[in-house]
Structures are given as C-alpha cells and as structure tokens.
Design a protein around this motif. Structure first.
Motif, mmCIF file in Angstrom:
data_model
loop_
_atom_site.group_PDB
_atom_site.id
_atom_site.type_symbol
_atom_site.label_atom_id
_atom_site.label_comp_id
_atom_site.label_asym_id
_atom_site.label_seq_id
_atom_site.Cartn_x
_atom_site.Cartn_y
_atom_site.Cartn_z
ATOM 1 N N TYR A 166 -6.078 -1.861 -3.429
ATOM 2 C CA TYR A 166 -6.683 -2.703 -2.565
ATOM 3 C C TYR A 166 -6.538 -4.152 -3.077
ATOM 4 O O TYR A 166 -6.334 -5.485 -2.583
ATOM 5 C CB TYR A 166 -7.509 -2.776 -1.729
ATOM 6 C CG TYR A 166 -7.534 -1.086 -1.041
ATOM 7 C CD1 TYR A 166 -6.709 -1.331 0.103
ATOM 8 C CD2 TYR A 166 -8.480 0.071 -1.366
ATOM 9 C CE1 TYR A 166 -6.795 -0.200 0.951
ATOM 10 C CE2 TYR A 166 -7.985 1.073 -0.580
ATOM 11 C CZ TYR A 166 -7.015 1.072 1.548
ATOM 12 O OH TYR A 166 -6.806 1.894 1.462
ATOM 13 N N PHE A 190 -9.016 -3.686 2.544
ATOM 14 C CA PHE A 190 -9.537 -3.051 3.522
ATOM 15 C C PHE A 190 -9.887 -2.533 4.750
ATOM 16 O O PHE A 190 -8.770 -1.893 5.514
ATOM 17 C CB PHE A 190 -10.818 -2.029 2.245
ATOM 18 C CG PHE A 190 -10.852 -0.384 2.443
ATOM 19 C CD1 PHE A 190 -10.058 0.045 2.576
ATOM 20 C CD2 PHE A 190 -11.806 -0.295 3.314
ATOM 21 C CE1 PHE A 190 -10.566 2.002 3.082
ATOM 22 C CE2 PHE A 190 -12.044 0.733 4.218
ATOM 23 C CZ PHE A 190 -11.381 2.278 3.824
ATOM 24 N N ARG A 191 -10.186 -3.323 4.690
ATOM 25 C CA ARG A 191 -10.686 -3.033 7.269
ATOM 26 C C ARG A 191 -9.419 -3.831 7.757
ATOM 27 O O ARG A 191 -9.388 -3.060 8.629
ATOM 28 C CB ARG A 191 -11.267 -3.998 6.570
ATOM 29 C CG ARG A 191 -13.248 -4.265 6.960
ATOM 30 C CD ARG A 191 -14.086 -4.476 6.934
ATOM 31 N NE ARG A 191 -13.613 -5.855 6.654
ATOM 32 C CZ ARG A 191 -14.355 -6.800 5.320
ATOM 33 N NH1 ARG A 191 -14.585 -6.037 4.711
ATOM 34 N NH2 ARG A 191 -14.275 -7.769 5.357
ATOM 35 N N GLU A 197 -2.315 2.346 5.855
ATOM 36 C CA GLU A 197 -2.004 4.077 4.598
ATOM 37 C C GLU A 197 -1.310 4.973 5.238
ATOM 38 O O GLU A 197 -0.421 5.638 4.504
ATOM 39 C CB GLU A 197 -3.753 4.180 4.315
ATOM 40 C CG GLU A 197 -3.832 3.732 4.010
ATOM 41 C CD GLU A 197 -5.789 4.013 3.249
ATOM 42 O OE1 GLU A 197 -5.426 4.159 1.998
ATOM 43 O OE2 GLU A 197 -6.275 4.315 4.415
ATOM 44 N N LYS A 210 0.844 -1.272 0.209
ATOM 45 C CA LYS A 210 -0.405 -0.180 -0.232
ATOM 46 C C LYS A 210 0.623 1.531 0.119
ATOM 47 O O LYS A 210 0.652 2.592 -0.861
ATOM 48 C CB LYS A 210 -1.118 -0.196 1.176
ATOM 49 C CG LYS A 210 -1.788 1.088 1.118
ATOM 50 C CD LYS A 210 -2.638 1.217 -0.275
ATOM 51 C CE LYS A 210 -4.186 2.045 0.150
ATOM 52 N NZ LYS A 210 -4.516 2.528 -1.946
ATOM 53 N N LYS A 234 -7.027 0.134 7.414
ATOM 54 C CA LYS A 234 -7.682 1.119 8.152
ATOM 55 C C LYS A 234 -7.032 0.317 9.422
ATOM 56 O O LYS A 234 -7.323 1.210 10.643
ATOM 57 C CB LYS A 234 -8.890 0.701 8.079
ATOM 58 C CG LYS A 234 -9.588 1.249 8.526
ATOM 59 C CD LYS A 234 -11.269 1.917 7.874
ATOM 60 C CE LYS A 234 -11.798 2.827 8.898
ATOM 61 N NZ LYS A 234 -13.466 3.006 8.430
ATOM 62 N N ARG A 235 -7.492 -0.837 9.756
ATOM 63 C CA ARG A 235 -8.002 -1.678 11.786
ATOM 64 C C ARG A 235 -5.874 -1.349 11.696
ATOM 65 O O ARG A 235 -5.961 -0.546 12.827
ATOM 66 C CB ARG A 235 -8.071 -2.711 12.556
ATOM 67 C CG ARG A 235 -8.410 -2.880 13.100
ATOM 68 C CD ARG A 235 -8.362 -4.401 13.249
ATOM 69 N NE ARG A 235 -7.481 -5.670 13.336
ATOM 70 C CZ ARG A 235 -7.483 -6.459 12.662
ATOM 71 N NH1 ARG A 235 -8.049 -6.859 12.504
ATOM 72 N NH2 ARG A 235 -5.846 -7.476 12.296
#
Length: 90
Positions: A55, A76-77, A85, A49, A80-81
């Motif tokens: 993704y 993605f999840r 990024e 990433k 994000k968790r």
C-alpha cells in the motif's frame, strides 16, 4: 426513523452528505455517478496491488503520477471499498 432512511439511501447508492466518495460525483438527483478521471487512478491502484505492490509503494507511485498526495491508509480504504484485492483488472 432517521437510521432507516440512511440505510435505505445507502442501499440505493445515494449521497448521504459530507464529502463525495473518491471516484464518484453526485448528480442532480443525489445519486453517485462515476468520475472517470478519479476512476482511472483507482484502476491504477488495483493494477499495482494485483502485481503485488504494498500500500505504501502504491501510494508513492500514484502520488508521483498524479501530483496529488495519497496516504497509504487512504489507498487501503479505497481498495477495500472497491474490492481491489479480489478483482483482476484487464
């Protein structure tokens, strides 16, 4: 009362039931501990990433390298968790 207990357990990084989060195992005390095998996959996702991959391309690359199906939404999840990024992996 139940809501307050769940909030407290979540803040203590404790297992709340169901399936354990990807990248973690549950110890005897009910707390999450790092699963190094799965964390290496998450580090690979973060690295891809940070290199600018999408993704979907991350999901296909990780699926190819681990022989396990990864969906782009799941990637993605997880990122994000884990803050994928924003962090730079060295």
């Amino acid at each position: 009362k139940q809501k307050a207990t769940k909030q407290r357990m979540k803040s203590e990084n404790r297992f709340l039931g169901g399936k354990a989060r990807y990248g973690y195992d549950v110890n005897d005390q009910g707390k999450y501990v790092v699963c190094e095998k799965e964390m290496s996959v998450i580090r690979q996702m973060k690295l891809l990433k940070n290199q600018g991959h999408t993704y979907r391309s991350i999901a296909s690359e990780v699926s190819r390298s681990t022989n396990k199906k990864f969906d782009s939404g799941w990637v993605f999840r997880i990122l994000k968790r884990e803050g994928g990024e924003l962090q730079c992996v060295a």
